[in-house]
Motif scaffolding. Structure first.
Motif, PDB file in Angstrom:
ATOM      1  N   UNK A   1      -3.820   0.568  -8.221  1.00 17.31           N
ATOM      2  CA  UNK A   1      -2.878   0.122  -7.765  1.00 17.31           C
ATOM      3  C   UNK A   1      -3.066  -1.584  -7.573  1.00 17.31           C
ATOM      4  N   UNK A   2      -4.128  -1.672  -7.250  1.00 15.80           N
ATOM      5  CA  UNK A   2      -4.620  -3.260  -6.887  1.00 15.80           C
ATOM      6  C   UNK A   2      -4.632  -4.157  -8.351  1.00 15.80           C
ATOM      7  N   UNK A   3      -4.771  -3.333  -9.141  1.00 19.00           N
ATOM      8  CA  UNK A   3      -4.515  -4.324 -10.717  1.00 19.00           C
ATOM      9  C   UNK A   3      -3.053  -4.625 -10.919  1.00 19.00           C
TER      10      UNK A   3
ATOM     11  N   UNK B   1      -6.972  10.130   0.765  1.00 19.61           N
ATOM     12  CA  UNK B   1      -8.167  10.542   0.543  1.00 19.61           C
ATOM     13  C   UNK B   1      -8.709  10.818  -0.856  1.00 19.61           C
ATOM     14  N   UNK B   2      -7.688  10.361  -1.791  1.00 17.39           N
ATOM     15  CA  UNK B   2      -8.537  10.306  -3.080  1.00 17.39           C
ATOM     16  C   UNK B   2      -8.198   8.929  -3.830  1.00 17.39           C
ATOM     17  N   UNK B   3      -8.121   7.863  -2.979  1.00 14.63           N
ATOM     18  CA  UNK B   3      -8.190   6.539  -3.472  1.00 14.63           C
ATOM     19  C   UNK B   3      -9.152   6.016  -4.098  1.00 14.63           C
TER      20      UNK B   3
ATOM     21  N   UNK C   1     -11.471   5.803 -15.775  1.00 12.31           N
ATOM     22  CA  UNK C   1     -12.722   5.266 -14.739  1.00 12.31           C
ATOM     23  C   UNK C   1     -12.234   4.438 -13.676  1.00 12.31           C
ATOM     24  N   UNK C   2     -11.042   4.007 -13.734  1.00 16.45           N
ATOM     25  CA  UNK C   2     -10.752   3.224 -12.444  1.00 16.45           C
ATOM     26  C   UNK C   2     -10.133   4.183 -11.386  1.00 16.45           C
ATOM     27  N   UNK C   3     -10.299   3.703 -10.295  1.00 21.79           N
ATOM     28  CA  UNK C   3     -10.274   4.507  -9.032  1.00 21.79           C
ATOM     29  C   UNK C   3      -8.586   4.284  -8.960  1.00 21.79           C
TER      30      UNK C   3
ATOM     31  N   UNK D   1      -9.806  10.027 -13.648  1.00 22.29           N
ATOM     32  CA  UNK D   1      -9.927  11.129 -14.888  1.00 22.29           C
ATOM     33  C   UNK D   1     -10.014  12.148 -14.058  1.00 22.29           C
ATOM     34  N   UNK D   2     -10.611  12.108 -12.771  1.00 18.62           N
ATOM     35  CA  UNK D   2     -10.725  13.474 -12.056  1.00 18.62           C
ATOM     36  C   UNK D   2      -9.634  13.916 -11.144  1.00 18.62           C
TER      37      UNK D   2
END
Length: 237
Positions: A94-96, A119-121, A87-89, A126-127
């Motif tokens: 990366x920020x984590x 464009x997908x950041x 569920x995380x983008x 999950x997608x």
């Protein structure tokens, strides 16, 4: 840069890695190659201190991985292209990890762009396709701007365009004076990428030498692997 000596690992009496020794030179791409189940991942996990060897040593710059100061700045690791919170983008992932690598949001944005994920950041992981997850895994390994990349099957799930992108990226990384150890079962693709070859089969190292020295005239890397496995089988008879 990497030195492995007489490395062995047994699981309940089964030899997963059997007396493996090799060196990895700086500034080159070394392919750690062989079929699935050959012992490549187990060897990499012992090198990184994730599995305790039954015997032998695995060293980075003469030290165990756990002894390295600021390891994320020296070694970038991508062992699992699926190790994400779904569920995380991509940006959130990366920020984590950025603080542990000693970098900030600016480098995260740069790596998203370099990995072709700008464009997908903001999309949940999950997608992502398998290939997009592989790109995100590589971006994670690069957070600390490391001297050495250790990647396990990074080309899994990549389409031909992604394969070309990965090949060009690894070549540019090594051309900057840094080093890559990359495992793969895709010998044909790796033949176009690597400088040096470590060929594994049934937990044993068949050869460790430059690609140009290994291949006989007109021979492919897949043919060389078959030649060496047949010679090994003949030696055991």
């Amino acid at each position: 840069m990497i030195s492995v000596r007489d490395l062995r690992k047994e699981f309940r009496g089964t030899k997963a890695v059997d007396r493996v020794s090799f060196d990895v030179a700086a500034g080159r791409i070394t392919g750690f190659l062989g079929p699935n189940g050959a012992g490549k991942t187990t060897t990499l996990r012992m090198l990184l201190g994730l599995i305790r060897p039954t015997a032998g040593t695995a060293r980075l710059w003469g030290h165990a991985y756990a002894e390295l100061p600021e390891p994320t700045r020296r070694v970038g690791v991508g062992l699992d292209g699926e190790a994400f919170v779904g569920g995380r983008t991509g940006r959130g992932h990366l920020l984590c990890y950025a603080p542990a690598a000693g970098c900030g949001p600016e480098r995260v944005e740069r790596l998203l762009a370099e990995a072709g994920l700008e464009g997908a950041g903001d999309r949940p992981v999950f997608g992502y396709s398998t290939g997009m997850k592989q790109r995100l895994s590589l971006a994670t390994a690069l957070l600390g701007d490391p001297e050495l990349l250790i990647l396990d099957e990074p080309s899994n799930g990549l389409d031909p365009e992604g394969m070309l992108w990965l090949r060009q990226f690894l070549r540019a990384f090594a051309a900057s004076g840094r080093t890559v150890l990359v495992s793969s079962h895709l010998l044909g693709e790796m033949e176009q990428t690597v400088d040096d070859v470590l060929l594994m089969h049934h937990g044993r190292l068949l050869c460790a030498e430059p690609l140009g020295s290994l291949l006989e005239t007109g021979e492919s890397l897949e043919s060389a692997f078959m030649r060496l496995t047949q010679a090994e089988n003949g030696a055991r008879v």
